[in-house]
Design a protein around this motif. Structure first.
Motif, PDB file in Angstrom:
ATOM      1  N   HIS A  32      35.411 -29.523  49.826  1.00  0.00           N
ATOM      2  CA  HIS A  32      35.539 -29.866  51.260  1.00  0.00           C
ATOM      3  C   HIS A  32      36.647 -30.893  51.490  1.00  0.00           C
ATOM      4  O   HIS A  32      36.431 -31.933  52.108  1.00  0.00           O
ATOM      5  CB  HIS A  32      34.204 -30.362  51.819  1.00  0.00           C
ATOM      6  CG  HIS A  32      33.184 -29.269  51.918  1.00  0.00           C
ATOM      7  ND1 HIS A  32      33.192 -28.347  52.936  1.00  0.00           N
ATOM      8  CD2 HIS A  32      32.170 -28.919  51.099  1.00  0.00           C
ATOM      9  CE1 HIS A  32      32.204 -27.487  52.745  1.00  0.00           C
ATOM     10  NE2 HIS A  32      31.578 -27.810  51.644  1.00  0.00           N
ATOM     11  N   HIS A  75      27.410 -24.519  47.125  1.00  0.00           N
ATOM     12  CA  HIS A  75      27.038 -24.240  48.517  1.00  0.00           C
ATOM     13  C   HIS A  75      26.017 -25.206  49.123  1.00  0.00           C
ATOM     14  O   HIS A  75      26.125 -25.586  50.277  1.00  0.00           O
ATOM     15  CB  HIS A  75      26.539 -22.791  48.636  1.00  0.00           C
ATOM     16  CG  HIS A  75      26.154 -22.369  50.011  1.00  0.00           C
ATOM     17  ND1 HIS A  75      27.049 -22.324  51.055  1.00  0.00           N
ATOM     18  CD2 HIS A  75      24.941 -21.971  50.533  1.00  0.00           C
ATOM     19  CE1 HIS A  75      26.411 -21.897  52.157  1.00  0.00           C
ATOM     20  NE2 HIS A  75      25.141 -21.698  51.856  1.00  0.00           N
ATOM     21  N   ASP A 132      32.438 -27.017  46.025  1.00  0.00           N
ATOM     22  CA  ASP A 132      32.310 -27.648  47.351  1.00  0.00           C
ATOM     23  C   ASP A 132      33.115 -28.937  47.499  1.00  0.00           C
ATOM     24  O   ASP A 132      32.549 -30.001  47.754  1.00  0.00           O
ATOM     25  CB  ASP A 132      30.826 -27.892  47.659  1.00  0.00           C
ATOM     26  CG  ASP A 132      30.060 -26.574  47.698  1.00  0.00           C
ATOM     27  OD1 ASP A 132      29.705 -26.055  46.631  1.00  0.00           O
ATOM     28  OD2 ASP A 132      29.862 -26.050  48.806  1.00  0.00           O
ATOM     29  N   HIS A 165      29.378 -18.180  45.182  1.00  0.00           N
ATOM     30  CA  HIS A 165      29.238 -19.462  45.905  1.00  0.00           C
ATOM     31  C   HIS A 165      27.799 -19.760  46.326  1.00  0.00           C
ATOM     32  O   HIS A 165      27.282 -20.842  46.083  1.00  0.00           O
ATOM     33  CB  HIS A 165      30.168 -19.443  47.131  1.00  0.00           C
ATOM     34  CG  HIS A 165      30.050 -20.645  47.995  1.00  0.00           C
ATOM     35  ND1 HIS A 165      30.479 -21.888  47.584  1.00  0.00           N
ATOM     36  CD2 HIS A 165      29.536 -20.824  49.249  1.00  0.00           C
ATOM     37  CE1 HIS A 165      30.249 -22.767  48.550  1.00  0.00           C
ATOM     38  NE2 HIS A 165      29.678 -22.147  49.558  1.00  0.00           N
ATOM     39  N   HIS A 183      33.123 -21.594  53.856  1.00  0.00           N
ATOM     40  CA  HIS A 183      34.087 -22.407  54.615  1.00  0.00           C
ATOM     41  C   HIS A 183      35.537 -21.962  54.375  1.00  0.00           C
ATOM     42  O   HIS A 183      36.408 -22.281  55.175  1.00  0.00           O
ATOM     43  CB  HIS A 183      33.932 -23.888  54.250  1.00  0.00           C
ATOM     44  CG  HIS A 183      32.730 -24.509  54.894  1.00  0.00           C
ATOM     45  ND1 HIS A 183      32.737 -24.993  56.181  1.00  0.00           N
ATOM     46  CD2 HIS A 183      31.472 -24.696  54.433  1.00  0.00           C
ATOM     47  CE1 HIS A 183      31.538 -25.469  56.482  1.00  0.00           C
ATOM     48  NE2 HIS A 183      30.744 -25.299  55.429  1.00  0.00           N
ATOM     49  N   HIS A 208      25.127 -28.331  48.185  1.00  0.00           N
ATOM     50  CA  HIS A 208      25.378 -29.768  47.985  1.00  0.00           C
ATOM     51  C   HIS A 208      24.119 -30.451  47.451  1.00  0.00           C
ATOM     52  O   HIS A 208      23.892 -31.641  47.696  1.00  0.00           O
ATOM     53  CB  HIS A 208      25.828 -30.434  49.282  1.00  0.00           C
ATOM     54  CG  HIS A 208      27.066 -29.823  49.862  1.00  0.00           C
ATOM     55  ND1 HIS A 208      27.814 -30.424  50.830  1.00  0.00           N
ATOM     56  CD2 HIS A 208      27.704 -28.649  49.596  1.00  0.00           C
ATOM     57  CE1 HIS A 208      28.841 -29.652  51.143  1.00  0.00           C
ATOM     58  NE2 HIS A 208      28.785 -28.567  50.408  1.00  0.00           N
ATOM     59  N   ASP A 264      34.348 -23.396  48.731  1.00  0.00           N
ATOM     60  CA  ASP A 264      34.407 -24.442  49.754  1.00  0.00           C
ATOM     61  C   ASP A 264      35.422 -25.531  49.371  1.00  0.00           C
ATOM     62  O   ASP A 264      35.062 -26.698  49.184  1.00  0.00           O
ATOM     63  CB  ASP A 264      33.021 -25.049  50.046  1.00  0.00           C
ATOM     64  CG  ASP A 264      32.173 -24.167  50.957  1.00  0.00           C
ATOM     65  OD1 ASP A 264      32.631 -23.062  51.310  1.00  0.00           O
ATOM     66  OD2 ASP A 264      31.064 -24.598  51.322  1.00  0.00           O
TER      67      ASP A 264
HETATM   68 FE   FE2 Z   1      29.915 -26.501  50.906  1.00  0.00          FE
END
Ligand code: FE2
Length: 275
Positions: free
Chosen positions: A37, A188, A35, A168, A100, A190, A68
């Motif tokens: 991002h 996924h 993740d 994920h 994402h 967080h 992600d």
């Molecule tokens: Fe995420």
């Protein structure tokens, strides 16, 4: 995300016992990142640099990335791989995609191509053998995609074969109970981001609070959309190590941070030693 809102990077060291792990693979070291991002807002360059440096210092045998990489717009992946190309590991880097990474119809190709361009192997219902046939790594399609179909992949493996599974979304652990999964690595959630010590993710209590409100009032409150409240079904698996029947699930808290930030839930890099 600013360090004040995300908290400092935390390194989690784990030792996992794998039944039937061949002697030659005792002490195999994995680094997991999840993740990221990378979109200019949710992950600072500083935190990313630090995570890469710590991963390299750990001298892992393998690095696994559990999805992600971007947030909806896939374009920043091109810049992200310019950072990730400095990651070092003996047997390569293996990745699965998150929800994402498949947000737009062109996202999956864009993200996969960029990761592949720096030598990262992207697994989408695929099996890789970085250590030979003795310890396969299964990488599954994202749970929220239409292609999450573990059976044809998992059934290729002999039940006696120890294996790692990258998926994920940790909710998939429920479905994967049908097969042997020595260690499932997920992200996924967080970690829930805002955690009440001793009580768990704040979202569980926020959801209960919202349910008692009239719809109109509920809609006007922040983070009341299903995307925020229904990230997972099983909030008990939002972070850390869990026994799911005979299987083991580890959920990484991720590196990136969504607004409003994190509380008692620092971003994470995981170092796992197999024995
Ligand atoms: Fe995420």
């Amino acid at each position: 995300m600013h360090r004040l809102l995300s908290g400092p990077l935390s390194i989690e060291n784990l030792k996992i016992k794998i039944t039937g792990l061949p002697a030659s693979l005792q002490g195999t070291k994995l680094v997991q990142m999840s993740d990221l991002h990378y979109d200019g807002l949710r992950l600072s360059e500083r935190m990313l640099e630090k995570a890469i440096a710590i991963s390299n210092e750990a001298e892992p045998d393998i690095i696994v990335l559990t999805g992600d990489y971007v947030t909806d717009d896939p374009l920043p992946i091109r810049q992200l791989v310019q950072r990730l190309k400095y990651l070092q590991s003996r047997c390569g880097i293996y990745a699965v995609l998150g929800n994402h990474d498949i947000h737009y119809p062109h996202s999956q190709t864009e993200v996969t191509d960029a990761l592949t361009s720096i030598g990262i192997k992207v697994l989408w219902n695929d099996i890789a053998y970085p250590f030979g046939t003795k310890l396969p790594i299964v990488g599954l399609a994202d749970y929220w995609s239409r292609e999450f179909k573990p059976a044809p992949v998992m059934n290729q493996l002999e039940p006696t074969q120890p294996r790692l599974v990258l998926s994920h979304n940790p909710d998939t652990a429920h479905i994967l109970q049908q097969w042997r999964v020595d260690l499932q690595l997920s992200g996924h959630t967080h970690g829930g981001q805002i955690v009440i010590p001793g009580m768990g993710p704040g979202v569980i209590y926020y959801r209960k609070f919202l349910r008692n409100l009239p719809k109109k009032v509920r809609r006007s409150l922040p983070f009341s959309r299903p995307q925020c409240l229904e990230v997972v079904r099983r909030w008990e698996w939002t972070q850390g190590l869990h026994k799911v029947k005979q299987n083991l699930l580890y959920v990484n808290r991720g590196l990136g941070t969504f607004p409003p930030g994190r509380l008692f839930c620092p971003p994470e890099l995981t170092v796992i030693t197999l024995n």
